[in-house]
Design a protein around this motif. Structure first.
Motif, PDB file in Angstrom:
ATOM      1  N   SER A 119       0.901  -1.053   0.023  1.00 16.88           N
ATOM      2  CA  SER A 119       0.007   0.023   0.016  1.00 16.88           C
ATOM      3  C   SER A 119       0.843   1.233  -0.005  1.00 16.88           C
ATOM      4  N   VAL A 123      -0.246   3.800   1.287  1.00 20.62           N
ATOM      5  CA  VAL A 123      -0.612   4.358   2.505  1.00 20.62           C
ATOM      6  C   VAL A 123      -0.133   3.748   3.773  1.00 20.62           C
ATOM      7  N   GLU A 159      -5.214   6.470   5.931  1.00 21.84           N
ATOM      8  CA  GLU A 159      -5.910   6.313   4.485  1.00 21.84           C
ATOM      9  C   GLU A 159      -7.153   7.448   4.868  1.00 21.84           C
TER      10      GLU A 159
END
Length: 489
Positions: A86, A88, A374
């Motif tokens: 990810s 994030v 996020e």
């Protein structure tokens, strides 16, 4: 005769030459079979098999596995099943299996087998279990309403693993010998992490511990200063400082338990190494929290020995000397407290404002477990737009928890903590000096951790040392309750 005595004292059963031969052959074959795997998989599988084979040499496999469990707590080697990369920052990126899971599974297997054989009670009587069930359900609800349920499920699994760690320690550290073993290995952990951190700081190097996430230097986001900070085997300096929050007060408190001079000297060396390691993290919150805990421990132990008036005088003298050494000389603590504060403080305030905005918009169940970074940019109305270039949770554990799982979840965390402390309380009055000193150290360690939480955050769902200390506190409470019954009889 000597060999028999050695087996009774250590639980070690020496291998015959035939055992050693076949053990070497099997380990060699396993090593070749898994050597082509990724390094993390190879390390975890090989260590797991090695631990399993070595345990065959011990009569008391529970004690051996308990030693390995405590040793593995600050060693952050993990694998993530169904790993999801990810852009994030998240707390977990898959179904995390940390190194301590291996001995924990062995310990649960031993518990189950002994319960089936009738040698141990299968009953689970840990303080706050119902509260933990409500906490987990609250986290699950937060995940259901989150924008990224998958990452929330990853952290739900991590929380479940931590609860299993707590339940085992709270229920199965039953004998005084096991309690001594836990304390001794914890002190060894403090010494090892302290020495590693000091060496990292002095050499301005991570000592090749990249595998643990260690970093050579951390730079505050305003680039006002480059700070060489140590992280031991926990990777991040703040994580190592949180580890010392929980363990240094325990080590310090045991110094007041009567013991032979040689043992007390080794204990003092371990505490000194731990203090040096804490200093090498340059964590202001950790230094403040451990300092307050140590002063409180001094006051309590001096009060018990000399009375209130003398205790206050001695503590004031210690404070004057310590303050003179810290403030009157140029040293890492003085520079960190008074020369490197402005840039990081400037960055943390906008982070706190973002977290408050998140809580205001999602007061009950937050934005979802493992979803803060996020979701936070949506609530970032600060002039600095802090989340755009400093992607991290607010440096306040309570705001971080409330942001992710809401005020409902935060309440369950607080209630569970108080339930554990309430269970621990009887052991503070135990006639057994070791139990009393250890209990006081565990209590002040938990307090230091949550004081530090005012200025930092932790991946609380899987900060294994925290859940382990919760379990030790619950186990100590059982010892204290038993002592109260003995005294009343």
């Amino acid at each position: 005769m000597d060999s028999v005595l050695g087996q009774k004292l250590t639980g070690f059963r020496p291998f015959s030459g035939r055992w050693q031969f076949w053990l070497g052959m099997i380990l060699g074959a396993v090593f070749l079979a898994i050597s082509e795997l990724e390094f993390a998989w190879f390390t975890v599988l090989f260590l797991g098999l090695l631990i399993g084979f070595i345990s065959l040499a011990f009569h008391d496999k529970k004690q051996f596995s308990l030693i390995i469990l405590v040793i593995s707590l600050p060693i952050i080697i993990d694998i993530n099943l169904y790993y999801q990369p990810s852009a994030v920052s998240h707390s977990t990126y898959g179904f995390q299996v940390i190194l301590f899971t291996i001995p924990l599974c062995v310990l649960y297997l031993i518990w189950i087998m002994r319960a089936i054989e009738g040698r141990e009670s299968p009953d689970i009587a840990s303080p706050g279990l119902l509260v933990l069930a409500f906490l987990w359900c609250s986290c699950a609800v937060s995940v259901w309403f989150s924008s990224n349920r998958l990452y929330g499920v990853f952290d739900l699994w991590a929380l479940f693993s931590s609860v299993l760690l707590y339940i085992y320690v709270a229920n199965q550290v039953r004998k005084r010998q096991e309690l001594v073993l836990v304390a001794v290995v914890t002190v060894i952990n403090v010494a090892v992490q302290g020495i590693l951190a000091l060496m990292q700081y002095l050499t301005d190097s991570n000592l090749g511990l990249d595998f643990f996430g260690a970093t050579k230097a951390l730079r505050d986001y305003t680039s006002l200063a480059a700070l060489s900070r140590a992280g031991g085997t926990l990777g991040h300096p703040n994580s190592l400082a949180l580890f010392f929050d929980l363990t240094l007060p325990l080590t310090f408190s045991l110094l007041f338990h009567p013991m032979k001079f040689g043992r007390k000297f080794l204990l003092l060396l371990a505490f000194t190494a731990g203090l040096a390691g804490l200093t090498a993290t340059l964590s202001r919150g950790g230094i403040l929290a451990v300092g307050l805990a140590s002063i409180t421990l001094l006051l309590i132990h001096f009060f018990r020995r000399f009375g209130l008036a003398q205790a206050v005088v001695y503590v004031v003298l210690v404070l004057v000397v310590a303050s003179g050494l810290i403030l009157g000389t140029s040293n890492p603590i003085e520079r960190r407290l008074f020369q490197h504060d402005y840039g990081t403080a400037y960055g943390r305030i906008p982070h706190l404002l973002v977290a408050i905005n998140v809580i205001r918009a999602n007061p009950l169940f937050g934005v979802g477990l493992n979803n803060y970074c996020e979701a936070a940019p949506e609530f970032d109305n600060t002039p600095q737009q802090i989340m755009a270039y400093w992607q991290a949770p607010a440096h306040n554990l309570y705001l971080f928890i409330a942001s992710e799982i809401g005020l409902v979840g935060l309440i369950w965390v607080v209630v569970f903590t108080f339930a554990v402390v309430k269970a621990l309380w009887p052991s503070l009055r135990s006639p057994d000096s070791f139990v009393r000193c250890l209990s006081l150290g565990v209590l002040l360690g938990l307090i230091a951790f949550f004081i530090h939480g005012q200025f930092d955050y932790a991946n609380w769902t899987h900060f294994s040392t925290l859940w382990f200390m919760f379990g030790v506190a619950a186990a100590l409470g059982r010892f204290g309750a038993r002592d109260e019954v003995i005294e009343s009889v």
